[in-house]
Motif scaffolding. Structure first.
Motif, short mmCIF file in Angstrom:
data_model
loop_
_atom_site.label_atom_id
_atom_site.label_comp_id
_atom_site.label_asym_id
_atom_site.label_seq_id
_atom_site.Cartn_x
_atom_site.Cartn_y
_atom_site.Cartn_z
N ARG A 1 67.14 75.15 26.34
CA ARG A 1 65.88 74.41 26.17
C ARG A 1 66.14 73.08 25.48
NH1 ARG A 1 64.61 75.16 29.63
NH2 ARG A 1 62.45 74.60 29.50
N ASP B 1 55.12 67.68 29.60
CA ASP B 1 53.96 68.10 28.83
C ASP B 1 53.63 67.11 27.71
OD1 ASP B 1 51.98 70.21 28.46
OD2 ASP B 1 53.00 70.61 26.56
N GLY C 1 68.80 78.05 29.31
CA GLY C 1 68.29 78.75 28.14
C GLY C 1 68.42 77.98 26.83
N SER D 1 64.04 79.66 23.58
CA SER D 1 65.48 79.89 23.59
C SER D 1 65.84 81.37 23.59
CB SER D 1 66.11 79.21 22.38
OG SER D 1 67.40 79.74 22.13
N GLY D 2 66.51 81.82 24.64
CA GLY D 2 66.89 83.22 24.77
C GLY D 2 67.90 83.64 23.71
N SER E 1 57.73 79.28 20.60
CA SER E 1 58.71 78.45 19.90
C SER E 1 58.09 77.92 18.60
CB SER E 1 59.16 77.30 20.80
OG SER E 1 59.54 77.76 22.07
N TYR F 1 67.49 81.16 31.84
CA TYR F 1 66.07 81.13 31.54
C TYR F 1 65.67 82.50 31.04
CZ TYR F 1 64.77 76.69 33.73
OH TYR F 1 64.62 75.37 34.04
N GLN F 2 64.96 82.53 29.94
CA GLN F 2 64.43 83.78 29.44
C GLN F 2 63.07 84.00 30.11
OE1 GLN F 2 66.39 85.58 27.17
NE2 GLN F 2 64.98 87.06 28.06
N GLU F 3 62.70 85.23 30.27
CA GLU F 3 61.35 85.53 30.75
C GLU F 3 60.34 84.73 29.92
OE1 GLU F 3 59.01 89.69 31.57
OE2 GLU F 3 60.93 89.77 30.57
N SER G 1 54.28 74.64 29.03
CA SER G 1 54.67 74.00 27.77
C SER G 1 56.18 73.82 27.66
CB SER G 1 54.17 74.80 26.58
OG SER G 1 52.78 74.80 26.54
N ASP G 2 56.93 74.89 27.82
CA ASP G 2 58.39 74.75 27.79
C ASP G 2 59.09 75.86 28.58
OD1 ASP G 2 58.06 76.92 26.11
OD2 ASP G 2 59.23 76.10 24.45
N ILE G 3 58.36 76.48 29.51
CA ILE G 3 58.86 77.55 30.38
C ILE G 3 59.19 78.80 29.57
CG2 ILE G 3 60.54 78.29 32.12
CD1 ILE G 3 60.73 75.39 33.03
N SER G 4 60.13 78.69 28.61
CA SER G 4 60.44 79.85 27.79
C SER G 4 61.10 79.41 26.49
CB SER G 4 61.36 80.81 28.54
OG SER G 4 62.62 80.20 28.75
N HIS H 1 54.08 78.64 30.09
CA HIS H 1 54.96 78.18 31.16
C HIS H 1 54.93 76.65 31.31
CE1 HIS H 1 56.87 79.98 34.96
NE2 HIS H 1 57.45 78.86 34.65
N GLN I 1 60.43 70.42 31.14
CA GLN I 1 59.02 70.82 31.25
C GLN I 1 58.26 70.34 30.01
OE1 GLN I 1 57.37 72.39 33.85
NE2 GLN I 1 55.52 72.00 32.68
#
Lengths: 497, 497
Positions: free
Chosen positions: A329, A192, A327, B355-356, B185, B152-154, B350-353, B348, A188
């Motif tokens: 990324r 971007d 996760g 790093s969890g 991030s 994927y983190q929220e 930009s990079d979805i989330s 969202h 993603q």
């Protein structure tokens, strides 16, 4: 009308009035302040309310229509389209929530609860992640690099990782060098960063239709004009592609030549060659999003477009989210040398650099052969699910009034309901029966596609596939059976507009 | 002239000709195809070459000037400004490289080699990172969460971390709740996400002058019109701020009220209150970038603007890069509830989330008190350096023809050379003597500020500060001494335009 008469335009602004008005109405649509099928005010009264010429309103409505935010009905006016902009495909679940379980499941934060079977998620479940191996390497890196693992990483990416990737890419017959690799924080971000580097307000981008929702959101956010080209079971409609490249001179063409999302379709080698020749002929930049080409089950050919790229026209995006661990990324771009500096600057203003620790661990993971082993492991699991899915579709779906085509690999299957049916209704019905599917309308940049839905095997175990597909077939039969007027059998190669 | 006569404008485009031409020339400047002080073609011949009206060229040049890309000399024409757009402050080092050591040092990838003393880097050296503690917690999280740490983190961020941050913020007298926290991030992404949510092409942003280069780059990338307001030693010029808010109706005002980068200046409480009242009066969104407020050494007040925000007008950005570990790529926003959805969508795309894994480890770090201990540790180290720096400046700098003011905390000190001197030349001279400084021109969005430079104590040990400052004083004296025409003493409160 009140919401419109409250609009204030700045007549002294550098920005033209029709563009100001366009931005305001566009935002009202995106924010949901005016809903799908809402009728916009007539031209003359709105012009007089806002104190502008009627031509301003005409221009604004024309631009809104061109960008897919509204549609016109001859003789009755201009209406808001049923778009879902800026939405990731998984967000659809939040639009039609059944209960908290769905959301948690969707986000991968929780094991599947109760008896829910999810064909909606495109992300592997976390029990498939190589956590123990990764943990060993994490500790190895921390002992080796200490604080250096937590400093700012070079914006372009950790050099040894870029070097290891060059080696890994040889198995895809892609020849490159570390200078052409840009590490990114997931695919993603890749999209971007590319959009940031190349798309200014009003520029044109060509995409497949349907396509990945995250790309649509990003291109829209840059103010791009999005042109869509239908994808067929053997790839994009290349004649229309050429026509559109000629007419619109796009800044970018964004495509997924292998196991496309959401359709699962792959380009034939012939079409891949044709796309390459168009790129050269028109000097057009092509963005190839490769998130799944490792999962080729039936096809002898999953050639990356990049491997055919002798003219350096391809930006290649590789994500590991679907076959490794989302996760983390982490992903990378291969970029033509001439545009390197622009991409690097866009990356810099996005997040300066990607986590150095994750890059260092992934570098070791690639180098010591664990990656190869893991890919094989994931491929075996997915291949089994793919075969089970194929035979279940044969067994339960072949008598249904559905239009679909079995892909040659990947994780997605794409279906079309007969004319007049709505996949979001099917979603609701299926969810009541503990089956999750993904309605397809969000994959269409220009507000069509209510009849489509996607099933993915990323997050559903083989034993659940049969239970789920059997149940879903019953739900579909019940739904379609209810309305007897639908009888036509759709053409297996109908273009997806 | 050839590069200009090759320009092709699209007369059928939605985009006005002057705007097309503006974008093309702007890009030529950014790409370095036309250099600083290059004279643009005269208006009439260019108009006739391109087949457009002279007014188109006039409009284009006016816009280029307004945005700081060119400057006019009465009677002699229009010239390219010496801007460095899209550049992070540290990139300046790549513009004036001495040798490979500087680059490696700058990126924090290597211990300082030879005898180089760096006052240029704003990032702590990696020997200060709490790697061992972090490693213990990393393993704890992996054992506890297993694969879930890599899903994927929220998008909004790991809930327990948001909850822990709410608690941590109480020590800053900021009252909020987990729903208003957005994990990002790193601060650069925070600025990028905010810009994405609020800045469309042609919108106005107000910033301090000088200001953080990463913010300038991001706002420019969105096509924003940037208005600058001078910062004084007690904070932004609030009268001009009010005037500009009134006249330009900005989408955002981006400021650093505590220990501003690059000046080190802090807003007085009075000015903070005034800024808050302007935000309320004009319903203006203020972005408060707080990257250093933990390091208050002399001041009794390092109130965050956010703690005064009763009208929910402030977006608060917190970075941990300067006091923790930059490579983690972790920070957070506090966002007014009404704009939550827009920010979430921008994150969202930009990079979805984020790093969890890093979020989970940092959550533990906050909760078990290690964070508090670490802040204290960093504060002690920086306080000592700060005191040493202050006394060295007193000892070696007070007799020099320099204009500067000692800040009340933070890591940066800001200096102005007498009229006619150039800090990039000082940079070169200092580097030859193994001292690194950062020339200030990159901090000015509108191409001024050649006389300024910044010294930071983030990456220089106390014992090296005296050696470095003494040596630097000699270099400055030699440089200024060479040219005897400079004698004026600058006013200690001269506004920085």
């Amino acid at each position: 009308m009140k919401i419109f008469s409250d609009i204030v335009l700045d007549k002294k602004s550098q920005q033209h009035l029709y563009m100001q008005l366009f931005n305001k109405i566009r935002q009202m649509i995106i924010d949901g302040k005016i809903k799908a099928n809402y009728k916009l005010p007539a031209i003359r009264p709105l012009a007089s309310k806002l104190g502008v010429n009627t031509s301003t309103i005409v221009n604004t409505y024309a631009l809104l229509e061109k960008e897919g935010f509204v549609y016109k009905k001859i003789g009755s006016g201009t209406f808001v389209s049923a778009i879902l902009t800026h939405k990731n495909e998984d967000d659809i679940l939040q639009k039609y929530p059944l209960d908290e379980d769905i959301k948690l499941m969707d986000r991968g934060q929780m094991q599947i609860k109760k008896n829910m079977i999810s064909f909606a998620s495109a992300t592997p479940t976390s029990d498939l992640f190589p956590v123990e191996d990764f943990k060993i390497l994490l500790n190895e890196v921390l002992d080796r690099d200490k604080g250096a693992a937590f400093g700012y990483q070079e914006s372009q990416g950790y050099y040894p990782l870029r070097d290891a990737l060059v080696n890994y890419l040889k198995t895809y017959e892609i020849e490159t060098n570390p200078e052409n690799i840009q590490i990114i924080s997931g695919a993603q971000q890749g999209i971007d960063v590319i959009a940031k580097a190349f798309i200014d307000h009003g520029d044109t981008v060509i995409v497949e239709s349907p396509t990945y929702t995250g790309a649509i959101g990003t291109f829209r956010s840059r103010g791009a004009k999005i042109i869509t080209i239908p994808i067929l079971t053997d790839g994009i409609d290349v004649d229309r592609l050429e026509e559109c490249i000629k007419n619109y001179k796009p800044k970018l063409v964004y495509i997924m030549p292998n196991f496309q999302n959401p359709t699962g379709y792959s380009y034939s080698l012939e079409k891949k060659m044709k796309v390459m020749s168009l790129a050269e002929k028109y000097n057009t930049l092509i963005v190839e999003d490769d998130y799944l080409s490792d999962l080729s089950f039936c096809s002898s050919d999953n050639t990356a477009l990049k491997s055919l790229d002798s003219s350096n026209s391809i930006i290649y995006i590789k994500s590991f989210s679907k076959i490794f661990m989302p996760g983390l990324r982490l992903g990378f771009l291969i970029i033509p040398p001439k545009i390197h500096q622009k991409i690097l600057e866009a990356k810099h203003t996005s997040d300066i650099s990607t986590s150095g620790l994750n890059q260092r661990v992934f570098d070791l993971y690639l180098r010591n052969g664990m990656w190869k082993k893991h890919i094989k492991y994931m491929e075996d699991i997915y291949r089994e699910r793919f075969e089970v899915m194929k035979s279940c579709l044969e067994k339960y779906f072949s008598t249904l009034q559905l239009n679909y085509s079995i892909p040659q690999g990947g994780l997605h299957f794409w279906f079309e309901l007969p004319d007049g049916y709505d996949a979001t209704k099917l979603y609701s019905q299926a969810a009541k029966n503990n089956i999750l599917i993904l309605p397809g309308n969000i994959f269409f940049p220009l507000a069509k596609g209510n009849r489509f839905f996607r099933l993915s095997i990323a997050a559903v175990k083989s034993k659940d596939i049969e239970i789920g597909i059997k149940k879903l077939a019953e739900v579909i039969e019940k739904m379609i059976g209810k309305d007897s007027k639908k009888e036509q059998k759709a053409d297996a190669y109908t273009p997806l507009l």
